[in-house]
Every structure is written in C-alpha cells, then in structure tokens.
Design a protein around this motif. Structure first.
Motif, PDB file in Angstrom:
ATOM      1  N   UNK A  21      37.295 -18.615  27.598  1.00  0.00           N
ATOM      2  CA  UNK A  21      37.429 -18.124  28.975  1.00  0.00           C
ATOM      3  C   UNK A  21      38.692 -17.280  29.107  1.00  0.00           C
ATOM      4  N   UNK A  22      39.790 -17.782  28.579  1.00  0.00           N
ATOM      5  CA  UNK A  22      41.065 -17.072  28.652  1.00  0.00           C
ATOM      6  C   UNK A  22      40.963 -15.697  27.996  1.00  0.00           C
ATOM      7  N   UNK A  32      47.550 -11.718  32.562  1.00  0.00           N
ATOM      8  CA  UNK A  32      47.723 -13.082  32.058  1.00  0.00           C
ATOM      9  C   UNK A  32      47.561 -14.106  33.175  1.00  0.00           C
ATOM     10  N   UNK A  33      48.156 -13.861  34.332  1.00  0.00           N
ATOM     11  CA  UNK A  33      48.059 -14.822  35.441  1.00  0.00           C
ATOM     12  C   UNK A  33      46.601 -15.052  35.847  1.00  0.00           C
ATOM     13  N   UNK A  34      45.855 -13.982  35.946  1.00  0.00           N
ATOM     14  CA  UNK A  34      44.442 -14.084  36.321  1.00  0.00           C
ATOM     15  C   UNK A  34      43.647 -14.847  35.255  1.00  0.00           C
ATOM     16  N   UNK A  45      50.934 -24.054  28.711  1.00  0.00           N
ATOM     17  CA  UNK A  45      49.978 -24.459  27.681  1.00  0.00           C
ATOM     18  C   UNK A  45      49.577 -23.258  26.830  1.00  0.00           C
ATOM     19  N   UNK A  46      49.288 -22.148  27.472  1.00  0.00           N
ATOM     20  CA  UNK A  46      48.874 -20.943  26.750  1.00  0.00           C
ATOM     21  C   UNK A  46      49.994 -20.457  25.842  1.00  0.00           C
ATOM     22  N   UNK A  47      51.223 -20.425  26.351  1.00  0.00           N
ATOM     23  CA  UNK A  47      52.352 -19.983  25.529  1.00  0.00           C
ATOM     24  C   UNK A  47      52.611 -20.955  24.380  1.00  0.00           C
ATOM     25  N   UNK A  48      52.386 -22.240  24.610  1.00  0.00           N
ATOM     26  CA  UNK A  48      52.503 -23.219  23.508  1.00  0.00           C
ATOM     27  C   UNK A  48      51.465 -22.937  22.438  1.00  0.00           C
ATOM     28  N   UNK A  49      50.222 -22.655  22.849  1.00  0.00           N
ATOM     29  CA  UNK A  49      49.170 -22.324  21.881  1.00  0.00           C
ATOM     30  C   UNK A  49      49.574 -21.101  21.071  1.00  0.00           C
ATOM     31  N   UNK A  50      50.145 -20.104  21.740  1.00  0.00           N
ATOM     32  CA  UNK A  50      50.556 -18.881  21.050  1.00  0.00           C
ATOM     33  C   UNK A  50      51.633 -19.165  20.020  1.00  0.00           C
ATOM     34  N   UNK A  51      52.577 -20.035  20.357  1.00  0.00           N
ATOM     35  CA  UNK A  51      53.645 -20.386  19.419  1.00  0.00           C
ATOM     36  C   UNK A  51      53.112 -21.185  18.234  1.00  0.00           C
ATOM     37  N   UNK A  52      52.155 -22.064  18.507  1.00  0.00           N
ATOM     38  CA  UNK A  52      51.624 -22.966  17.480  1.00  0.00           C
ATOM     39  C   UNK A  52      50.649 -22.292  16.525  1.00  0.00           C
ATOM     40  N   UNK A  53      50.010 -21.228  16.955  1.00  0.00           N
ATOM     41  CA  UNK A  53      48.969 -20.611  16.141  1.00  0.00           C
ATOM     42  C   UNK A  53      49.117 -19.096  16.110  1.00  0.00           C
ATOM     43  N   UNK A  54      49.498 -18.580  14.959  1.00  0.00           N
ATOM     44  CA  UNK A  54      49.612 -17.120  14.838  1.00  0.00           C
ATOM     45  C   UNK A  54      48.243 -16.462  14.975  1.00  0.00           C
ATOM     46  N   UNK A  55      47.183 -17.126  14.532  1.00  0.00           N
ATOM     47  CA  UNK A  55      45.828 -16.577  14.672  1.00  0.00           C
ATOM     48  C   UNK A  55      45.454 -16.454  16.152  1.00  0.00           C
ATOM     49  N   UNK A  56      45.726 -17.496  16.941  1.00  0.00           N
ATOM     50  CA  UNK A  56      45.441 -17.436  18.369  1.00  0.00           C
ATOM     51  C   UNK A  56      46.289 -16.357  19.033  1.00  0.00           C
ATOM     52  N   UNK A  57      47.553 -16.254  18.632  1.00  0.00           N
ATOM     53  CA  UNK A  57      48.434 -15.248  19.216  1.00  0.00           C
ATOM     54  C   UNK A  57      47.898 -13.837  18.959  1.00  0.00           C
ATOM     55  N   UNK A  58      47.377 -13.580  17.770  1.00  0.00           N
ATOM     56  CA  UNK A  58      46.795 -12.269  17.467  1.00  0.00           C
ATOM     57  C   UNK A  58      45.579 -11.995  18.350  1.00  0.00           C
ATOM     58  N   UNK A  59      44.723 -13.004  18.524  1.00  0.00           N
ATOM     59  CA  UNK A  59      43.557 -12.849  19.397  1.00  0.00           C
ATOM     60  C   UNK A  59      43.987 -12.588  20.836  1.00  0.00           C
ATOM     61  N   UNK A  60      44.993 -13.312  21.272  1.00  0.00           N
ATOM     62  CA  UNK A  60      45.525 -13.169  22.628  1.00  0.00           C
ATOM     63  C   UNK A  60      46.033 -11.744  22.850  1.00  0.00           C
ATOM     64  N   UNK A  61      46.870 -11.267  21.949  1.00  0.00           N
ATOM     65  CA  UNK A  61      47.452  -9.929  22.096  1.00  0.00           C
ATOM     66  C   UNK A  61      46.387  -8.842  22.023  1.00  0.00           C
ATOM     67  N   UNK A  62      45.414  -9.009  21.147  1.00  0.00           N
ATOM     68  CA  UNK A  62      44.330  -8.041  21.035  1.00  0.00           C
ATOM     69  C   UNK A  62      43.520  -7.974  22.333  1.00  0.00           C
ATOM     70  N   UNK A  63      43.192  -9.143  22.877  1.00  0.00           N
ATOM     71  CA  UNK A  63      42.423  -9.201  24.122  1.00  0.00           C
ATOM     72  C   UNK A  63      43.218  -8.593  25.273  1.00  0.00           C
ATOM     73  N   UNK A  64      44.496  -8.877  25.320  1.00  0.00           N
ATOM     74  CA  UNK A  64      45.346  -8.344  26.391  1.00  0.00           C
ATOM     75  C   UNK A  64      45.434  -6.822  26.314  1.00  0.00           C
ATOM     76  N   UNK A  65      45.594  -6.296  25.105  1.00  0.00           N
ATOM     77  CA  UNK A  65      45.664  -4.845  24.928  1.00  0.00           C
ATOM     78  C   UNK A  65      44.364  -4.167  25.370  1.00  0.00           C
ATOM     79  N   UNK A  66      43.219  -4.776  25.001  1.00  0.00           N
ATOM     80  CA  UNK A  66      41.927  -4.216  25.406  1.00  0.00           C
ATOM     81  C   UNK A  66      41.816  -4.201  26.925  1.00  0.00           C
TER      82      UNK A  66
END
Length: 69
Positions: A21-22, A32-34, A45-66
C-alpha cells in the motif's frame, strides 16, 4: 492456536500488505505523508524499515521518484 499479539507492530502477514500500500501510494503521488496515512502506519515505522532494509529503502526511493515525475 491463537495468533501472537503484534503490540502495535505489523505482523509478518501484514508487513507485505502495508508495504505494498505504501509503495503504491508513493508511486501515484510521491507524497510520503499521504502514503503513510494510506497504509495506516507511522512515519517512524516507515523510516525504521528504511534503515533496517537497504532493499526496502531502494524500493521506497524508486517509488517516490516515480510519484514525483
């Protein structure tokens, strides 16, 4: 057997759902807020996930850029 309590943290089953969903919301809007509101979790929680998982962080940044294109 009863499921263990999550104590406010997503269980393994809901982790994939909430993450999806995120990332979907980020891809659509880039906000990000939305996206955090849509998945029902805290920014912390989301920022913790990003710190804990470089794979999730890459997905997050890619989705945000799109979403910002």
């Amino acid at each position: 057997m009863p499921r263990p309590k999550s104590y406010g943290h997503p269980t393994h089953d809901s982790y994939a759902r909430e993450r999806g969903i995120l990332l979907d919301e980020l891809e659509r809007h880039g906000n990000i807020s939305r996206a955090v509101r849509a998945c029902g979790l805290s920014r912390t929680t989301i920022y913790d996930w990003r710190k804990e998982s470089s794979a999730f962080n890459l997905l997050f940044e890619s989705a945000r850029r799109k979403g910002l294109e």
